[in-house]
Design a protein around this motif. Structure first.
Motif, PDB file in Angstrom:
ATOM      1  N   LEU A 128      -0.182  -6.412   7.636  1.00 23.66           N
ATOM      2  CA  LEU A 128      -1.293  -5.715   6.992  1.00 23.66           C
ATOM      3  C   LEU A 128      -2.396  -5.340   7.973  1.00 23.66           C
ATOM      4  O   LEU A 128      -3.216  -4.484   7.685  1.00 23.66           O
ATOM      5  N   ILE A 183       1.422   1.170   2.723  1.00 23.83           N
ATOM      6  CA  ILE A 183       2.093   1.001   1.424  1.00 23.83           C
ATOM      7  C   ILE A 183       1.764   2.175   0.496  1.00 23.83           C
ATOM      8  O   ILE A 183       2.642   2.743  -0.148  1.00 23.83           O
ATOM      9  N   ARG A 184       0.499   2.559   0.438  1.00 16.66           N
ATOM     10  CA  ARG A 184       0.091   3.667  -0.418  1.00 16.66           C
ATOM     11  C   ARG A 184       0.812   4.952  -0.027  1.00 16.66           C
ATOM     12  O   ARG A 184       1.334   5.674  -0.877  1.00 16.66           O
ATOM     13  N   LEU A 211       5.999  -5.825   6.537  1.00 16.16           N
ATOM     14  CA  LEU A 211       4.848  -5.064   7.012  1.00 16.16           C
ATOM     15  C   LEU A 211       3.654  -5.966   7.304  1.00 16.16           C
ATOM     16  O   LEU A 211       3.210  -6.716   6.438  1.00 16.16           O
ATOM     17  N   VAL A 230      -2.142  -1.800   3.854  1.00 17.58           N
ATOM     18  CA  VAL A 230      -2.244  -1.356   2.466  1.00 17.58           C
ATOM     19  C   VAL A 230      -2.174   0.167   2.401  1.00 17.58           C
ATOM     20  O   VAL A 230      -1.568   0.740   1.492  1.00 17.58           O
ATOM     21  N   LEU A 280       3.662   5.217   1.593  1.00 21.07           N
ATOM     22  CA  LEU A 280       5.096   5.072   1.321  1.00 21.07           C
ATOM     23  C   LEU A 280       5.409   5.351  -0.154  1.00 21.07           C
ATOM     24  O   LEU A 280       6.441   5.907  -0.471  1.00 21.07           O
ATOM     25  N   ARG A 281       4.490   4.964  -1.006  1.00 15.10           N
ATOM     26  CA  ARG A 281       4.723   5.147  -2.457  1.00 15.10           C
ATOM     27  C   ARG A 281       4.528   6.578  -2.915  1.00 15.10           C
ATOM     28  O   ARG A 281       4.978   6.932  -3.992  1.00 15.10           O
TER      29      ARG A 281
END
Length: 71
Positions: free
Chosen positions: A55, A66-67, A53, A63, A69-70
Motif C-alpha cells: 500500500l 486498487i481503484r 500489493l 489504494v 484496477l477496478r
C-alpha cells in the motif's frame, strides 16, 4: 502444483524476492513490479489470478492502484 499467475507489487526488492521464492516453490508463476504504474501495466498485460500489493508505493498509494484496477 498450480500454474496460476501471481503479481507482486512492492518497491522493496527483498520482499519481492522472498515472495517470488516462496510462491514459485508452490508452483505459482510470479510476475513482479516495483511501482504502482508498473503494477498496473503488468496487471493489464499478464492478467494475474492474484495481486499482492504494497500500500506504500513510491509513485502512488496502493489504494489508488486498487481503484484504477477496478475501473
Amino acid at each position: 502444483m498450480s500454474n496460476e499467475r501471481v503479481l507482486v507489487v512492492d518497491d522493496e526488492q527483498a520482499i519481492r524476492r522472498f515472495l517470488r521464492v516462496a510462491l514459485s516453490s508452490q508452483g505459482y508463476a510470479v510476475v513482479e513490479a516495483s511501482s504502482g504504474q508498473e503494477g498496473l501495466s503488468a496487471a493489464n498485460s499478464q492478467k494475474p489470478a492474484v495481486i499482492i500489493l504494497d500500500l506504500g508505493l513510491p509513485d502512488m498509494d496502493g489504494v489508488e492502484v486498487i481503484r484504477l484496477l477496478r475501473e
